[in-house]
Motif scaffolding. Structure first.
Motif, short mmCIF file in Angstrom:
data_model
loop_
_atom_site.label_atom_id
_atom_site.label_comp_id
_atom_site.label_asym_id
_atom_site.label_seq_id
_atom_site.Cartn_x
_atom_site.Cartn_y
_atom_site.Cartn_z
N SER A 209 -11.38 -4.76 -5.15
CA SER A 209 -10.10 -4.13 -5.45
C SER A 209 -10.03 -2.78 -4.74
CB SER A 209 -9.95 -3.92 -6.97
OG SER A 209 -8.70 -3.34 -7.28
N PRO A 210 -8.85 -2.36 -4.28
CA PRO A 210 -8.76 -1.09 -3.55
C PRO A 210 -9.12 0.13 -4.38
CG PRO A 210 -6.83 -2.45 -3.11
CD PRO A 210 -7.58 -3.11 -4.23
N TRP A 211 -8.89 0.07 -5.70
CA TRP A 211 -9.18 1.25 -6.53
C TRP A 211 -9.45 0.86 -7.97
CZ3 TRP A 211 -5.68 1.70 -10.50
CH2 TRP A 211 -4.37 1.24 -10.28
N VAL A 227 -11.08 6.26 -8.27
CA VAL A 227 -11.80 6.16 -7.00
C VAL A 227 -11.10 5.13 -6.13
CG1 VAL A 227 -13.97 5.56 -5.88
CG2 VAL A 227 -13.99 6.85 -8.02
N MET A 228 -10.83 5.51 -4.89
CA MET A 228 -10.11 4.63 -3.96
C MET A 228 -10.97 4.36 -2.73
SD MET A 228 -6.42 6.58 -4.05
CE MET A 228 -5.40 6.58 -5.53
N GLN A 229 -10.89 3.12 -2.23
CA GLN A 229 -11.53 2.75 -0.98
C GLN A 229 -10.46 2.67 0.11
OE1 GLN A 229 -14.37 -0.63 -1.25
NE2 GLN A 229 -13.43 -1.03 -3.24
N PHE A 236 -14.35 -3.83 3.14
CA PHE A 236 -13.18 -3.61 2.27
C PHE A 236 -12.52 -4.93 1.89
CE2 PHE A 236 -8.64 -3.16 1.65
CZ PHE A 236 -8.57 -2.15 0.73
N PRO A 237 -12.05 -5.06 0.62
CA PRO A 237 -12.37 -4.15 -0.48
C PRO A 237 -13.70 -4.54 -1.10
CG PRO A 237 -10.84 -5.82 -1.25
CD PRO A 237 -11.11 -6.12 0.20
N LYS A 291 -0.04 6.71 -5.16
CA LYS A 291 -0.89 7.59 -4.36
C LYS A 291 -1.85 6.78 -3.49
CE LYS A 291 -0.55 11.73 -7.23
NZ LYS A 291 0.67 11.27 -7.90
N TYR A 292 -2.24 5.60 -3.95
CA TYR A 292 -3.07 4.76 -3.09
C TYR A 292 -2.29 4.27 -1.88
CZ TYR A 292 -5.95 1.30 -0.98
OH TYR A 292 -6.67 0.61 -0.04
#
Length: 300
Positions: A209-211, A227-229, A236-237, A291-292
């Motif tokens: 998952s991205p975040w 936390v975001m990737q 990824f992810p 924001k992501y």
């Protein structure tokens, strides 16, 4: 890092902020860099000579002034707030306690931008242990900004250079990690949720998952940490290693492609980017998803 590249990176990191955002400032004191947002103390980057690796602690919430992360305890003494490391690297351990098993040593953190719309910290770290060659050198740049009065942000750009052929055996202890304060943990009534809306350890463990966002109710209201990737990251992810007691980490080395290990060649460089939001309110109130999207569309 070449000066021209660094200047371009700084422009990208700091240029999107508005003039009315709180001023961020940093001061270096010995083996620690302290960061404030406006007149509020936010965090310290710590790189002491007797530590396993550099780390950030505390990460104070914008409303409560108390840390949304926690430090070591008797059960999990290797959980150190917000940190970066890895176990089972060429026979060494650059994650768990025991300096003789392996350390990530700062070669001298420095402040590149000390005050203004952002603070920029650079560090170069050597991974080493007694009687063995150093397998990895990492170069890290951390940009701290205040997106608003209630959302504070850390951007991590980390380049890992392999100084020899590297084998990382399958391990759940790998790379970027956060140990949350108990207030934010599922076990204490908090919420852990990923980008797909899946919750708790049961819903998020092993899921790419991205975040992930963790939040909980404190005396001053709800606060959390996300936390975001970045999508430019290898793997990824990355699937997440999560625990309801308050641990989150996008951990590619626990799910290697060959189900055994991750192999990297001498001279290979791995670029990793992560964004951390320390926020008031829950996931929706802090607009973590929105924001992501901004982060996702930012330059590689």
């Amino acid at each position: 890092m070449k000066k021209s590249i660094l200047v371009a990176m700084l422009a990208c990191s700091c240029g999107m902020l508005k003039a009315e955002n709180p001023v961020v400032s940093a001061v270096k004191t010995g083996n620690r860099i302290d960061v404030t947002v406006g007149d509020k103390f936010f965090t310290s980057y710590r790189f002491q000579d007797d530590e396993k690796y550099p780390y950030f602690f505390p990460l104070n919430g914008p409303v409560s002034g108390g840390s949304v992360t926690s430090m070591r305890n008797g059960i999990w003494p290797h959980h150190t707030s917000l940190f970066f490391g890895c176990d089972r690297v060429n026979g060494g351990n650059y994650w768990q306690e025991g300096l003789e098993r392996g350390r990530i040593v700062s070669l001298g953190a420095r402040i590149i931008e000390a005050k203004g719309e952002c603070v920029v910290i650079e560090d170069e770290c050597i991974w080493k242990r007694p009687d063995a060659g150093a397998p990895i050198l990492d170069r890290r740049r951390i940009t701290v900004t205040a997106a608003s009065e209630t959302v504070w942000q850390l951007d991590f750009d980390i380049e890992m250079e392999m100084l020899m052929d590297v084998v990382i055996e399958k391990t759940n202890h790998s790379l970027f990690s956060v140990r949350t304060d108990p207030d934010l943990s599922v076990e204490q009534g908090g919420t852990m949720v990923n980008a797909e809306g899946m919750e708790t350890e049961k819903g998020t463990f092993g899921v790419g998952s991205p975040w992930i966002d963790c939040y909980g109710t404190r005396k001053t209201g709800i606060e959390g940490i996300a936390v975001m990737q970045h999508p430019s990251n290898p793997w990824f992810p990355s699937p997440w290693f999560t625990r309801d007691y308050g641990f989150i980490s996008p951990t590619p080395m626990y799910w290697p492609a060959n189900e055994k290990d991750t192999r990297l060649k001498k001279g290979e460089k791995i670029a990793l980017r992560y964004r951390v939001l320390v926020h008031a309110g829950d996931t929706k109130q802090a607009d973590v998803a929105g924001k992501y999207e901004i982060y996702r569309s930012s330059e590689k």
